[in-house]
Design an enzyme around this catalytic site. Structure first.
Site, short mmCIF file in Angstrom:
data_model
loop_
_atom_site.label_atom_id
_atom_site.label_comp_id
_atom_site.label_asym_id
_atom_site.label_seq_id
_atom_site.Cartn_x
_atom_site.Cartn_y
_atom_site.Cartn_z
N CYS A 119 14.82 -9.11 25.52
CA CYS A 119 13.96 -8.62 26.61
C CYS A 119 14.65 -8.61 27.97
CB CYS A 119 12.67 -9.41 26.66
SG CYS A 119 11.76 -9.35 25.12
N HIS A 252 9.70 -8.32 33.40
CA HIS A 252 9.54 -7.98 31.99
C HIS A 252 8.07 -8.14 31.63
CE1 HIS A 252 9.70 -7.86 27.76
NE2 HIS A 252 9.62 -9.17 27.58
N ASN A 282 4.35 -5.75 24.83
CA ASN A 282 5.72 -6.16 25.16
C ASN A 282 6.67 -5.21 24.42
OD1 ASN A 282 8.23 -7.38 25.29
ND2 ASN A 282 7.49 -9.44 24.85
#
Ligand code: ACO
Length: 325
Positions: A119, A252, A282
């Site tokens: 990520c 993020h 996500n």
């Protein structure tokens, strides 16, 4: 001195959108219990997009790149560096970046490679591209975050399968006399590799071990909040800026609670936090460029604004990039 600046952005979401209600119904059919209420309360996620079975990471990257190119007025042949941040590439090798180069019809022989920092991948990729532009190695870089995380989810594990989605975001970074990328700060600590990983591998033509995502959510949560703040502070210090100079925070997009606590730590009003986790889930390395592009296209982010991008993910990896857009 050569600097790099973002010329344009683009993004792409696969058309299949699942709300929490859709996903809850699909999981219930397999005997897995979850609810819209649990997902929203713990994460802020309302919906995510999943790619069709025959759609790959480079397909999503291709669509996002075409949009970034269209917004820049440049031709694909003008690109002289391609960096793709992904943990879900089309194949073990070659890289998604070389496959993307071919799909874009780029035959100028420009370097193309993937960056694997889960990520944090996009802040890593942006920093690598910025560095190669600053050294004169490249003039126009295509930097992409693209993921098909739905491929590595265990749909029997409700603690992870409700959290992730697929998508891609892209930016074109160009050499400039004035700074666009102001500073960045990257880190990793491999001691935490087991709290977020896909432990399987390929050997002798077989998948060895478990090829689906494992996460100790509470451990990741605890680490994420601390490291994101330290990376943001280090980046501001390198650029000679303070919290008050940040116009937009683009973290993020993993969990709204982590994102809101970051805004609070940086003394930023919640309206200055760019949020897409509610609609995208996500999307790992794709989440920051997807959020950036959505805020540019909606008119929130304007030329000259100062943006704090922050990533954290498996490895453990983390980092931040301060951008004058
Ligand atoms: N539906 C219903 N109940 C659930 C679900 C679900 N989908 N998932 C877990 N539960 C239950 C658990 O079984 C547990 O029940 P119990 O108390 O009876 O044992 C309870 O909910 C609480 O579980 P926790 O894991 O403690 O929940 P938490 O509040 O920590 O939220 C979450 C979990 C959302 C994963 C959170 O920890 C988090 O966001 N962590 C950070 C994730 C992150 O930032 N990732 C970034 C990097 S991602 C990357 O790099 C790929």
């Amino acid at each position: 001195m050569i600097y790099s600046r973002i010329v344009s952005t683009g993004s792409y979401l696969p058309p299949r959108r699942l709300t929490n209600a859709d996903l809850t119904a699909e999981l219930a059919a397999q005997g897995i219990e979850t609810s819209d209420e649990w997902i929203v309360e713990r994460t802020g996620i309302h919906a995510r997009h999943f790619a069709a079975p025959d759609v790959t990471c480079s397909d999503l990257a291709h669509q996002a790149s075409l949009q970034a190119l269209a917004s820049s007025g440049l031709q694909a042949a003008d690109i002289d560096l391609i960096v793709v941040a992904t943990s879900t590439p089309d194949m073990v090798f070659p890289s998604a970046a070389t496959i993307l180069q071919h799909k874009l019809g780029i035959t100028n022989g420009c370097p193309a490679f993937d960056v694997q920092a889960v990520c944090s991948g996009f802040v890593y990729a942006l920093t690598v591209a910025d560095s190669l532009i600053k050294t004169g190695t490249a003039k126009r870089a295509l930097v992409v975050g693209a993921e098909v995380f739905s491929r590595i989810l265990d749909f029997k594990d409700r603690t992870t399968c409700v959290l992730f989605g697929d998508g891609a975001g892209a930016v074109i970074l160009e050499a400039s006399d004035t700074p666009g990328i102001l500073a960045s700060d990257l880190h990793a600590d491999g001691r935490h590799k087991d709290i977020l990983c896909v432990p399987g591998t390929v050997s002798g033509g077989q998948v060895l071990g478990d090829p689906t995502l494992k996460m100790d959510g509470p451990a990741v949560f605890k680490l994420a909040v601390g490291v994101l703040e330290s990376a943001a502070r280090a980046t501001l210090a390198k650029a000679g800026k303070t919290d008050a100079d940040i116009d937009w925070l683009i973290p993020h997009q993993a969990n709204i609670r982590i994102m809101q606590s970051m805004a609070k730590k940086l003394k930023m009003p919640q309206e200055k936090l760019i949020v897409t986790v509610d609609q995208h889930g996500n999307t790992s390395a794709a989440s920051i460029p997807l959020a950036l592009d959505s805020a540019v296209r909606s008119g929130k982010i304007k030329r000259g604004d100062t943006l704090m991008l922050e990533g954290v993910g498996g490895g453990f990896t983390w980092g931040a990039v301060l951008v004058q857009y």
